[in-house]
Write an enzyme that holds these catalytic residues in place. Structure first.
Site, PDB file in Angstrom:
ATOM      1  N   SER A  79       9.430  -5.327   6.644  1.00  0.00           N
ATOM      2  CA  SER A  79       9.795  -3.995   6.173  1.00  0.00           C
ATOM      3  C   SER A  79       8.839  -2.976   6.756  1.00  0.00           C
ATOM      4  O   SER A  79       7.618  -3.156   6.711  1.00  0.00           O
ATOM      5  CB  SER A  79       9.737  -3.937   4.644  1.00  0.00           C
ATOM      6  OG  SER A  79       9.774  -2.611   4.180  1.00  0.00           O
ATOM      7  N   LYS A  80       9.388  -1.908   7.300  1.00  0.00           N
ATOM      8  CA  LYS A  80       8.560  -0.815   7.822  1.00  0.00           C
ATOM      9  C   LYS A  80       7.719  -0.218   6.695  1.00  0.00           C
ATOM     10  O   LYS A  80       6.562   0.163   6.892  1.00  0.00           O
ATOM     11  CB  LYS A  80       9.472   0.250   8.432  1.00  0.00           C
ATOM     12  CG  LYS A  80       8.725   1.420   9.064  1.00  0.00           C
ATOM     13  CD  LYS A  80       8.120   1.060  10.391  1.00  0.00           C
ATOM     14  CE  LYS A  80       7.611   2.286  11.110  1.00  0.00           C
ATOM     15  NZ  LYS A  80       6.899   1.954  12.349  1.00  0.00           N
ATOM     16  N   ARG A  81       8.302  -0.171   5.504  1.00  0.00           N
ATOM     17  CA  ARG A  81       7.584   0.409   4.362  1.00  0.00           C
ATOM     18  C   ARG A  81       6.351  -0.406   3.996  1.00  0.00           C
ATOM     19  O   ARG A  81       5.403   0.108   3.418  1.00  0.00           O
ATOM     20  CB  ARG A  81       8.522   0.518   3.147  1.00  0.00           C
ATOM     21  CG  ARG A  81       9.573   1.600   3.272  1.00  0.00           C
ATOM     22  CD  ARG A  81      10.375   1.747   2.001  1.00  0.00           C
ATOM     23  NE  ARG A  81      11.126   0.563   1.685  1.00  0.00           N
ATOM     24  CZ  ARG A  81      12.341   0.309   2.163  1.00  0.00           C
ATOM     25  NH1 ARG A  81      12.914   1.169   2.993  1.00  0.00           N
ATOM     26  NH2 ARG A  81      12.983  -0.787   1.833  1.00  0.00           N
TER      27      ARG A  81
END
Length: 491
Positions: free
Chosen positions: A262-264
């Site tokens: 996940s980029k987050r």
């Protein structure tokens, strides 16, 4: 609704007799690793079979669009050698290749489904999120049982509505996936998903089916998270009377055993990896192996080799773990396999981040780095001593293995300075011979001279290259200046 001749004309445009795959990203900002793998597998299937690879931009979710994201998609595909045969920039026989430019088509096909009894107009007040997801209890939806005449009259009167798929109440739906095999679900577990929203735009699920058919797509590659939607896709194909494409659902790329990337969470996108100094070819090679096992022991592949040997039978049902250390291993192997000239060109921008003084030859510095570099982004921190000699403690001159201490280092520097001043040539051979001859005169090992010379020249205990290479690149004058500073520190 259009007449049958219009639908027949749309069918006549569809290419047949070849494998056709598509990469259909949403322009939402960046290319994450899972998305890149989907693009790569989609491309390899087409190329392995001598077919066509299409690019389609899926921009119906207007709320998630990011300015410039389409350019990121083009740039990434270009850098990754994933050349598409048809797309928004190239055109083709089944365009347009941007979903919002195809908007009028979807309403016509939704109306066709209504006419065939596989969809209906729903006038119920629903939240936007419910319209997008289709999450509602269809048993409580009174619109499902409206007569066609009443629904048409309410629509004609201007009452807002969505168009929903009419899922059978009873029975089962079985679909086949090339990776997971046959999967059967109870129809009662499926919801009447929205096909056309109130604003007239199609939902992702409906636009995909219509576009894939009208573009002649034979293999649909996507993440396994879409397995739950596949029965509804299948029922749409059957409702239209269309041939179902081959489904290829790939298991997710995970950051660890429990979490998807996940980029987050800070996991890198393709752009992040390139910015960190990973090579595109190394990234592609590694990504190809995230969930695919080739036959045999080979692990390093050129793109042409991947095209030749990629086979769906090697794709795993199990999630793949993204291992940055394994990627570093691939990257270092690709760096070492480069020609010195190619590496020098690739490394030059990273070298110049730290070595701005043009007197120092970037290609000469690159030669020191090639066998010692795993990721290009590590280069600048290794070279900070070239432009400016850092301040350093005299303790660095102490090195047990080299039998160097501060006193012996002082003696070595005091003796080597006049030797360097008197050298006729300033090259590796001359510099080395001067230090070796001095070590012999001192009845010491070469390291007892070379260690203090390297410390004085670089001011660091760890350097790319040894004393000879560093002195040669610095040049005679700068080397002597630094050796005198070292001698002064020790005096």
């Amino acid at each position: 609704m259009k007449d049958q001749a219009w639908f027949d004309a749309m069918e006549a445009r569809i290419p047949h007799g070849e494998v056709r795959t598509r990469f259909a990203p949403s322009p939402t900002g960046y290319m994450h690793v899972g998305n890149l793998r989907t693009a790569l597998y989609t491309y390899l299937i087409a190329r392995h079979e001598g077919g066509k690879f299409l690019l389609r931009i899926e921009d119906t979710d207007q709320g998630r669009l990011v300015e410039g994201a389409v350019d990121v998609i083009y740039k990434t595909l270009r850098e990754c050698h994933l050349e598409h045969d048809e797309g928004p920039d190239l055109g083709g026989p089944v365009g347009p290749y941007v979903q919002t430019e195809r908007r009028p088509l979807y309403k016509e096909y939704a109306e066709l489904l209504i006419a065939r009894g596989h969809a209906y107009r729903c006038f119920c007040e629903k939240a936007e999120s419910e319209e997008d997801s289709g999450e509602f209890d269809r048993g409580d939806d009174p619109c499902r049982s409206l007569s066609r005449e009443e629904a048409d009259a309410r629509a004609a009167a201007g009452e807002p509505y969505v168009i929903r798929q009419r899922i059978p109440h009873e029975g089962t739906t079985t679909f086949h996936d090339e990776i997971f095999g046959d999967i059967t679900v109870e129809n009662v577990s499926l919801d009447d998903q929205v096909l056309i929203k109130r604003d007239g735009l199609p939902t992702y699920n409906f636009a995909n089916v219509v576009d894939d058919h009208l573009m002649g797509i034979t293999h649909v590659v996507r993440g396994s998270e879409y397995l739950s939607s596949a029965p509804k896709y299948d029922l749409l194909y059957r409702g239209f009377g269309w041939e179902v494409p081959k489904y290829v659902h790939c298991s997710p790329v995970m950051r660890d055993a429990h979490n998807k990337m996940s980029k987050r969470r800070g996991d890198p996108s393709y752009e992040d990896l390139i910015a960190q100094g990973f090579l595109t070819d190394a990234v592609l090679n590694y990504v190809a192996l995230l969930g695919w096992s080739p036959k045999g022991e080979q692990e390093f592949f050129t793109m042409d080799e991947l095209k030749a040997c990629f086979d769906l039978s090697g794709v795993s049902r199990s999630p793949a773990i993204f291992d940055i250390e394994k990627l570093r291993y691939f990257n270092s192997a690709y760096i070492r396999a480069m020609s010195p000239e190619t590496f020098a060109a690739v490394a030059a921008p990273w070298i110049r981040m730290a070595v701005k003084d043009e007197r120092y030859d970037a290609a000469a510095i690159a030669a020191l780095l090639q066998q010692r570099t795993e990721v290009l982004g590590e280069i600048p921190e290794k070279l900070d001593f070239f432009d400016e000699l850092p301040d350093y403690p005299t303790e660095l001159f102490v090195h047990k293995k080299s039998k160097s201490d501060e006193q012996s280092a002082r003696e070595a520097l005091a003796a080597v300075i006049p030797l360097f001043e008197a050298l006729g040539d300033w090259n590796d051979e001359a510099i080395l011979n001067a230090m070796v001859s001095l070590a012999e005169k001192m009845e010491a090992k070469n390291a007892k001279v070379m260690w203090p010379v390297r410390i004085a020249a670089a001011g660091r205990a760890v350097t790319p290259g040894g004393a000879v290479e560093i002195c040669r690149i610095l040049g005679r004058d700068e080397t002597l200046r630094r050796l005198r500073i070292g001698l002064e520190k020790l005096s």
